[in-house]
Design a protein around this motif. Structure first.
Motif, PDB file in Angstrom:
ATOM      1  N   ILE A  20       4.281   4.352   9.821  1.00 12.62           N
ATOM      2  CA  ILE A  20       3.766   3.551   8.700  1.00 12.62           C
ATOM      3  C   ILE A  20       2.327   3.129   8.936  1.00 12.62           C
ATOM      4  CG2 ILE A  20       3.959   1.281   7.632  1.00 12.62           C
ATOM      5  CD1 ILE A  20       6.945   1.623   7.725  1.00 12.62           C
ATOM      6  N   THR A  21       2.035   2.731  10.171  1.00 10.85           N
ATOM      7  CA  THR A  21       0.672   2.291  10.467  1.00 10.85           C
ATOM      8  C   THR A  21      -0.318   3.423  10.210  1.00 10.85           C
ATOM      9  OG1 THR A  21       1.554   0.796  12.133  1.00 10.85           O
ATOM     10  CG2 THR A  21      -0.796   1.243  12.221  1.00 10.85           C
ATOM     11  N   LEU A  22       0.072   4.633  10.579  1.00 10.21           N
ATOM     12  CA  LEU A  22      -0.802   5.786  10.320  1.00 10.21           C
ATOM     13  C   LEU A  22      -1.011   5.956   8.810  1.00 10.21           C
ATOM     14  CD1 LEU A  22      -2.334   8.200  11.510  1.00 10.21           C
ATOM     15  CD2 LEU A  22      -0.271   9.558  11.171  1.00 10.21           C
ATOM     16  N   TYR A  81       0.800  -1.225   0.000  1.00  7.42           N
ATOM     17  CA  TYR A  81       0.000   0.000   0.000  1.00  7.42           C
ATOM     18  C   TYR A  81       0.832   1.275   0.000  1.00  7.42           C
ATOM     19  CZ  TYR A  81      -4.171  -2.802   0.613  1.00  7.42           C
ATOM     20  OH  TYR A  81      -5.195  -3.701   0.404  1.00  7.42           O
ATOM     21  N   LEU A  82       2.070   1.196   0.468  1.00  3.42           N
ATOM     22  CA  LEU A  82       2.870   2.423   0.556  1.00  3.42           C
ATOM     23  C   LEU A  82       4.120   2.359  -0.323  1.00  3.42           C
ATOM     24  CD1 LEU A  82       2.716   2.744   4.455  1.00  3.42           C
ATOM     25  CD2 LEU A  82       1.143   3.736   2.793  1.00  3.42           C
ATOM     26  N   GLN A  83       4.328   1.221  -0.969  1.00  6.76           N
ATOM     27  CA  GLN A  83       5.524   1.019  -1.790  1.00  6.76           C
ATOM     28  C   GLN A  83       6.779   1.409  -1.009  1.00  6.76           C
ATOM     29  OE1 GLN A  83       2.786   2.943  -3.397  1.00  6.76           O
ATOM     30  NE2 GLN A  83       2.061   0.838  -3.625  1.00  6.76           N
ATOM     31  N   TYR A  84       6.844   0.916   0.194  1.00  6.87           N
ATOM     32  CA  TYR A  84       7.905   1.345   1.086  1.00  6.87           C
ATOM     33  C   TYR A  84       8.357   0.161   1.934  1.00  6.87           C
ATOM     34  CZ  TYR A  84      10.057   3.851   4.973  1.00  6.87           C
ATOM     35  OH  TYR A  84      10.919   4.288   5.929  1.00  6.87           O
ATOM     36  N   ALA A  95      -4.192   4.833   3.640  1.00  2.00           N
ATOM     37  CA  ALA A  95      -4.251   4.117   2.364  1.00  2.00           C
ATOM     38  C   ALA A  95      -5.412   3.120   2.334  1.00  2.00           C
ATOM     39  CB  ALA A  95      -2.934   3.388   2.114  1.00  2.00           C
ATOM     40  N   LEU A  96      -5.681   2.493   3.473  1.00  4.00           N
ATOM     41  CA  LEU A  96      -6.708   1.448   3.516  1.00  4.00           C
ATOM     42  C   LEU A  96      -8.118   2.016   3.662  1.00  4.00           C
ATOM     43  CD1 LEU A  96      -4.960  -1.215   5.783  1.00  4.00           C
ATOM     44  CD2 LEU A  96      -5.936  -1.660   3.512  1.00  4.00           C
TER      45      LEU A  96
END
Length: 944
Positions: free
Chosen positions: A517-519, A477-480, A524-525
């Motif tokens: 990242i969770t934030l 979802y974050l390409q990270y 994203a979700l």
DNA sequence: ATATTCACG
DNA sequence: ACGTACGTGAATATG
């Protein structure tokens, strides 16, 4: 004398050795696991001894990605990380190989099979007889040269096996070994995650090749292949082409076979002695080095390093040098190249340590409506760990980390400073698997008063079948690619480090990034929830359930150890008696717990069934269903089945449960997985308390070990009555079935009456039993074959019953068609709460694959709605119990049952509270009533 | 790691 | 000719 070259596929052999010995692990006095070292050395030595090779080399894979990985990202993507013990064994093994003066060959960008294939052909051209030592079937394609063979080392009780081209062709049903890659291209390979053509298996692939000879020719003629098979092939042209390429072993790898390098030479005995001493190979060391070897002597010092590399150098870079010493330096975590990770996005991660800083942070966070947070602990078990730190983030790229020192007083003081935040009701706590963090905090007497937003659960409802570790979600979802936890504390295993011992600065980067990242994941979700219309089940069911499950896991359940210990002795005795009776009747002693050995005894020695069923690996099947059908109630069968039952009960429950007792609470705390079962059910693990025996007398006894917390308490068990059938009736609206439930009839008797066209009073036990089986079979999409098999009746009788059923309950028949058609049109099916399950195979051309999806289309809405209902009930009951300030606790959920540890003074309050909330949690359409039953007692069995 | 078996709803 | 009832977790063997 002929020249015999053996080429070993090291990793494949190491894996086998490691797992073959894992049940009786070899541990050195220093605590090091040496399974792989021992097993590999044993195999290597036996090979040298028995086969007398003149030349030998061992080939390894490297960590570098190969063209297969870069071309096709799915390649081997299903592989689990190797266990730490196994990875750590590799340097030891390479050192032993060097001790034997045998070269190790590896080359970045190529797998061992490529290197072996290339060398094998070169050597065969040079007049060698070449044996490729591997269990891997793909090597069959290399047997083009008449002097190249596969040598399968002994395993699973089979002797070693030498395969030539003829044997390989016979095995696959092909005419030339070149077709091995065509077969693999057509059928794929689950082990390496090679897709192949969907719905084409080994048999079909062989048949196609018989007609068309090559995969290319099959694909070229796809247009003229008739029926569903033709369609499958036409849909799979691309997949097959990729698959063939992936399965093709590269035979022009830049390595050069030099006779002299691979020639067996004098061993470097001091080196072997040192290795064997360190690894404590006593008898094996003596076997190899002779009686003079003594594993307890001091390791010789100062071995000349130039002895290691002299073979190697002629192969230039293709041969890896052995490490100078066993890997003692653990300054860097093995297996990961740190430079590959990309976590250098601009960010601002701050350490918050002093009271002043913490107070400042609290003040700032108090004005935030949403806070993302994460906890770090010194142990994965949330019921047995200390808080190491906490991170918070409210803005992408900005996060704060509060370390909690070993001093629990200081940790408590920090939590005290944070309490205004925890007690705030109008805040949304965002986290990944928040249940874990809440459980950790609960042990510090901290509860989050705000609402929960769990990104793991968001992903669960958006993509129920996907995997959802932080790393994967971040990539998807974050390409990270975030910092991996392994970089801090190492991989799972006994030597896994501890977050407490990692420098605070490093933990800060990792922990703060997790919150950050969770934030971002939440952002994203979140749109996906609305887009896929699963926001209701997310916000009304899954998120509110987190607090309920946290409390249940925290409570745990009391288990009567004394009872279990006594029962264990009884089972032990009875099982031993069964076992000796089996050996007596068989006339041989063997390992009764080994299905392979048992199969050979039953079907070869005793000849019990001339056409015994085989498993897919060619062993005899010995499952309960097979044994039950064996010739006229042979007493040995009964003893075997009893032995199986008793040992199962003993090892899985009676002996395992006492070991799961938490030392702080003296209770067993299961863990509920909220995002695993695709249908929406919970699952339970460590230990699984959702499969405690009940069906047999001796199994049921185990439930007596589940007891209330003390003499003032009782257990209550409340379960839904026929919930899945009620749901079928309700959502299908079938008049007969709905009516039966409305009138409170016994549903199986009512079904039997309809199916057999008789009055309910006339229904026999036998008929009711059969009707019950149909009722359950329907829920799963069972056909005539399955019903016949299940009831031991003819397929014709089964078909008659099912036909009658479908006629009498035409609404249910329509429901099944409707679900399948809905799935075909929309690609998913859903529950009453809007929980969805996507069925990508619903339009598959393959009968088997599509059939599976169709049965899922029928079953998932039913199983999933039942899951929705009990989850809603749990939320309501939990809330009501909290509001009433009860001291009783909900402790277990078993799909349609809830178990409570109840203070006797609260029994009368609680009984109606539980039953009422279970009934009204999720009202069913068509006025189908929901019923629940409740019992209480001094143990789980009695409460049932 | 894979295969087989079996416990539950 | 094939496979045939859904969903889980856990223990065992394997050289």
């Amino acid at each position: 004398m002929s020249k015999k070259l053996f080429l070993l596929d090291a990793m494949a052999l190491i894996y086998r050795a490691y797992y073959a010995l894992i049940r009786s692990p070899r541990i050195t006095s220093k605590g090091k696991n040496t399974n792989a070292q021992f097993g590999f050395t044993n195999t290597l030595y036996d090979l040298i001894n028995k086969e007398k090779p003149t030349h030998l080399a061992v080939c390894f894979d490297t960590h570098a990605p190969t063209e297969r990985h870069t071309d096709f990202s799915e390649y081997k993507a299903n592989r689990q990380e190797a266990p730490e013990d196994l990875l750590e064994s590799i340097p030891d093994i390479q050192r032993i190989i060097k001790g034997f003066n045998i070269p190790c060959v590896e080359l970045d960008g190529y797998e061992a099979d490529d290197v072996i294939g290339t060398l094998a052909w070169q050597a065969a051209d040079a007049g060698y007889e070449v044996y490729m030592v591997t269990p891997d079937k793909d090597y069959g394609q290399l047997l083009i040269h008449p002097n190249v063979f596969i040598y399968k080392p002994p395993y699973m009780g089979n002797k070693e096996e030498i395969l030539d081209a003829q044997k390989v062709c016979d095995k696959w049903g092909i005419s030339r070994v070149q077709q091995v890659v065509d077969i693999l291209g057509l059928m794929g390979d689950a082990v390496d995650n090679i897709p192949g053509i969907a719905g084409v298996g080994e048999k079909t692939a062989a048949k196609l090749l018989k007609e068309y000879d090559t995969l290319e020719n099959v694909l070229a003629n796809a247009a003229s292949i008739k029926g569903s098979l033709g369609e499958k092939i036409r849909n799979g042209i691309e997949a097959a082409t990729i698959s063939k390429k992936l399965a093709t072993i590269i035979t022009d790898v830049p390595v050069q076979f030099h006779e002299e390098d691979f020639k067996l030479k004098e061993w470097n005995r001091p080196e072997l002695e040192e290795s064997f001493t360190e690894l404590e190979f006593k008898s094996l060391g003596k076997r190899i080095l002779g009686d003079s070897f003594n594993a307890f002597q001091t390791a010789p010092q100062g071995v000349q390093t130039d002895l290691f590399g002299n073979v190697v150098d002629t192969l230039q870079n293709t041969v890896k040098k052995a490490p100078a010493a066993a890997a003692e330096d653990d300054s860097e975590v093995t297996g990961l190249s740190a430079d590959k990770n990309i976590h250098n996005t601009p960010h601002q991660y701050e350490l918050v340590e002093t009271d002043e800083q913490i107070i400042g942070l609290v003040k700032q966070l108090l004005s935030e409506p949403e806070i993302c947070f994460d906890t770090e602990t010194n142990n994965l078990d949330a019921n047995d760990c200390e808080l190491v730190g906490m991170s918070f983030s409210c803005k992408p790229g900005v996060a704060y980390y509060i370390p909690c020192p070993a001093s629990q007083d200081r940790t408590k003081a920090i939590l005290q400073l944070l309490s205004p935040l925890f007690n705030k009701t109008d805040v949304l706590w965002i986290g990944q698997n928040v249940k874990y963090d809440m459980l950790v905090l609960k042990w510090y007497n901290v509860e989050l008063k705000g609402n929960i937003y769990d990104t793991m659960l968001a992903h669960y409802v958006v993509e129920p079948e996907g995997r959802r570790s932080m790393d994967l979600l971040s990539a998807q979802y974050l390409q990270y690619e975030p910092v991996h936890i392994e970089e801090l504390i190492g991989k799972k295993g006994k030597s896994q480090g501890n977050m407490r011992d990692v420098p605070v600065e490093k933990v800060k980067e990792y922990a703060a990034e997790d919150a950050d990242i969770t934030l971002q994941l939440k952002h994203a979700l979140h749109p996906q929830l609305k887009l896929k219309a699963v926001d209701d089940v997310f916000s009304k069911v899954e998120n509110p359930l987190v607090k309920v499950l946290t409390d249940m896991e925290f409570e745990g359940v009391r288990v009567d150890i004394n009872f279990l210990q006594e029962y264990s002795r009884e089972l032990e005795k009875d099982a031993a008696a069964c076992e000796s009776r089996v050996y007596e009747q068989a006339g041989v002693k063997f390992n009764l717990a080994s299905p392979k050995q048992l199969g050979e005894v039953l079907f070869e020695k005793l000849q019990l069934d001339p056409k015994a069923k085989k498993t897919k690996t060619g062993q005899y099947a010995t499952g309960e269903d097979v044994l039950m059908k064996l010739s006229n109630n042979n007493p040995i069968v009964e003893d075997i089945l009893t032995f199986r039952e008793l040992t199962k009960l003993k090892s899985t429950y009676v002996d395992a449960l006492p070991q799961m007792i938490n030392r702080k609470t003296g209770r067993v705390h299961t863990s509920y997985a909220q995002a695993v079962a695709v249908t929406g059910r919970l699952s339970s693990n460590n230990p699984n308390l959702q499969n405690i025996p009940i069906r047999t007398d001796r199994g049921r006894e185990i439930r007596k070990a589940f007891v209330p917390r003390d003499a003032e308490h009782l257990l209550i068990s409340a379960d839904y009555s026929q919930i899945e059938l009620r749901i079928v009736a309700a959502i299908s609206g079938d008049p007969n079935m709905c009516e039966a439930f409305k009138l409170g009839k016994d549903i199986h008797t009512a079904t039997a009456a309809k199916v057999y066209g008789i009055a309910e009073e006339e229904v026999t036990k036998e008929q009711r039993y059969k009707a019950k089986s149909v009722n359950f079979g329907i829920i799963y999409g069972q056909g005539a074959f399955g019903l016949a098999d299940n009831l031991g009746i003819s397929r014709t009788e089964a078909k008659t019953i099912i036909d009658n059923y479908k006629k009498e309950f035409s609404g249910i028949n329509k429901y099944m068609d409707d679900m399948i058609n809905f799935a075909k049109e929309h690609g998913y099916v859903q529950t009453l709460m809007g929980r969805k399950r996507w069925l990508k195979d619903i339009n598959s051309a393959n009968f088997t694959v599509r059939g599976f999806a169709e049965r899922n289309a029928i079953n998932s809405p039913i199983q999933g709605t039942a899951a929705d209902m009990i989850k809603m009930a749990m939320i309501r009951i939990h809330e009501a119990m909290k509001k009433e300030n009860l001291r009783s606790r909900m402790i277990l959920q078993v799909h349609d049952e809830l178990v409570f540890d109840v203070h006797q003074s609260e029994l009368d309050t609680l009984k109606p509270l539980i039953l009422e909330n279970m009934k009204i949690a999720l009202p069913l359409p068509n006025e189908v009533p929901v019923e629940a039953e409740l019992g209480s007692g001094i143990n789980w069995l009695e409460a049932h």
